[in-house]
Write an enzyme that holds these catalytic residues in place. Structure first.
Site, mmCIF file in Angstrom:
data_model
loop_
_atom_site.group_PDB
_atom_site.id
_atom_site.type_symbol
_atom_site.label_atom_id
_atom_site.label_comp_id
_atom_site.label_asym_id
_atom_site.label_seq_id
_atom_site.Cartn_x
_atom_site.Cartn_y
_atom_site.Cartn_z
ATOM 1 N N PRO A 35 30.598 48.579 34.876
ATOM 2 C CA PRO A 35 30.636 47.230 35.433
ATOM 3 C C PRO A 35 29.951 47.134 36.795
ATOM 4 C CG PRO A 35 32.801 47.908 34.630
ATOM 5 C CD PRO A 35 31.936 49.131 34.647
ATOM 6 N N GLU A 36 29.005 46.225 36.910
ATOM 7 C CA GLU A 36 28.386 45.914 38.192
ATOM 8 C C GLU A 36 28.542 44.416 38.426
ATOM 9 O OE1 GLU A 36 24.676 47.712 39.143
ATOM 10 O OE2 GLU A 36 25.033 49.499 37.944
ATOM 11 N N LYS A 77 31.986 42.794 42.913
ATOM 12 C CA LYS A 77 32.556 43.465 41.749
ATOM 13 C C LYS A 77 34.022 43.103 41.540
ATOM 14 C CE LYS A 77 29.508 47.486 42.188
ATOM 15 N NZ LYS A 77 29.435 48.959 42.268
ATOM 16 N N ARG A 105 26.915 60.110 43.896
ATOM 17 C CA ARG A 105 26.434 59.292 42.792
ATOM 18 C C ARG A 105 25.010 59.695 42.426
ATOM 19 N NH1 ARG A 105 29.445 54.549 42.558
ATOM 20 N NH2 ARG A 105 28.519 54.310 40.485
#
Length: 372
Positions: free
Chosen positions: A2-3, A55, A273
């Site tokens: 999800p972004e 978000k 990341r």
């Protein structure tokens, strides 16, 4: 994953299904939410609106109550008609909101949502991370100039911060996630490991403009009045083939779609990341003796999803031809076999005893083939 665009679409769909309707049922598997519901029940309240901020997804109920959720890596909101079978196990359910009116009943179900909290307007301003977010890239009020100003201000206070880490910082710009981080830096021609002090004003403009265009392009149009949900693949290349939808993200060890160089990957930031980039298209600009970062270029094993549509078509045609040839071969072999069986059985009948072949008689001379 999800972004900002995912949450925007979810909030829009929830607004169309729940907005303006009375809550007829509420369930939760989270103790904190259950306690609030016991004290101030949701049943009977009206869902005033649903909106996204970066978000975060916010559901506003009448009586000054707000449900705030964050999906992190694996959470999702689903919409079902009452009685419809859920697509995920009940054990993964965290929240269920039921509403109804003359147009039918809906169930909004949150699965695997790790962060879900009730707030009042005052507590939201005082305690939550939501008010400290930067400008939401998908909001109607967002402008490129405003986004550039945020980046410039952050660069002034944190000149050594790396570009990709800043793009992920929701307090600078809200909505970008790990996929967009790499894609935006690539489209702008900016090496994701460069320090913010080396970024020009023009490069900031390009990154903000690309970020807004990419995210807007991945938000389906919900202006027709129906409930629009989207489960397709995120795209930045505008390619029709879903396997060619991204420029660099997830393409470690493969050729760059623009220059043919090898796409690299490296873990970045405190959260480690994955960041993807092309060293040719995104040249390094360092300070002093700072050397360009080097990432992994190991070619990942190609899965079925890595094969392009044209390659899949060629493979299908090739195997189709092979199957046709195999079928013809088996047919011909079976035909010959049946012919031999027929002749053998015919010979057994004419030979008379024990299946003796034609040309032989019992008790005859083998030299002349005649009986005695």
């Amino acid at each position: 994953m999800p972004e900002g665009d995912t949450i925007y679409r979810a909030a829009r769909a929830l607004q169309k299904a729940l907005g303006g309707k009375v809550v007829t049922g509420f369930e939760t598997g989270l103790a904190k939410l259950a306690r609030v519901n016991d004290d101030v029940p949701l049943v009977g309240r009206v869902v005033e609106k649903v909106e996204s901020r970066g978000k975060w997804c916010l559901i506003y109920f009448s009586g000054d109550l707000i449900l705030v959720t964050h999906m992190l890596m694996s959470g999702s909101w689903h919409l079902y008609r009452t009685g419809e079978r859920w697509q995920m196990q009940r054990s993964k359910m965290r929240v269920v909101i039921r509403v109804g009116d003359e147009n039918g009943d809906w169930e909004a179900v949150a699965f695997n949502v790790p962060i879900a909290e009730f707030h009042t307007a005052r507590s939201l301003e005082r305690c939550s991370q939501v008010p400290r977010l930067g400008p939401d890239i998908l909001s109607d009020e967002f402008t490129v100039d405003g986004g550039v100003a945020r980046l410039a201000a952050y660069a002034k206070e944190n000149p050594e911060a790396e570009v990709a880490v800043v793009l992920l910082n929701q307090r600078v710009l809200a909505g970008l996630g790990n996929v967009y981080k790499s894609e935006v830096a690539f489209a702008a021609g900016v090496n994701p490991f460069r320090a913010m002090s080396t970024i020009t004003h023009r490069e900031m403009e390009k990154m903000v403009d690309v970020a807004q265009r990419y995210m807007k392009a991945n938000v389906a149009d919900g202006s027709r009045g129906g409930i629009v949900t989207y489960v397709g693949n995120r795209r930045t290349t505008h390619a029709m083939d879903r396997e060619e939808r991204l420029w660099v993200y997830g393409r470690e060890g493969r050729e760059c779609r623009r220059c043919g160089a090898v796409v690299m990957m490296r873990k970045q930031g405190v959260q480690a990341r994955s960041t993807y980039w092309c060293a040719e298209c995104q040249p390094w600009v360092g300070q002093g003796e700072t050397s360009a970062p080097v990432g992994r270029t190991r070619m990942a094993r190609r899965s079925k999803l890595d094969v392009s549509a044209s390659d899949r078509l060629r493979l299908c045609l090739l195997w189709g031809r092979r199957l046709v040839r195999l079928r013809l071969f088996v047919f011909a072999a079976a035909k010959d076999f049946l012919k031999e069986v027929f002749l053998f059985r015919r010979g057994c009948r004419l030979g008379g005893i024990g299946g003796v072949p034609i040309g032989w008689s019992v008790g005859g001379n083998a030299d002349d083939g005649c009986g005695g």
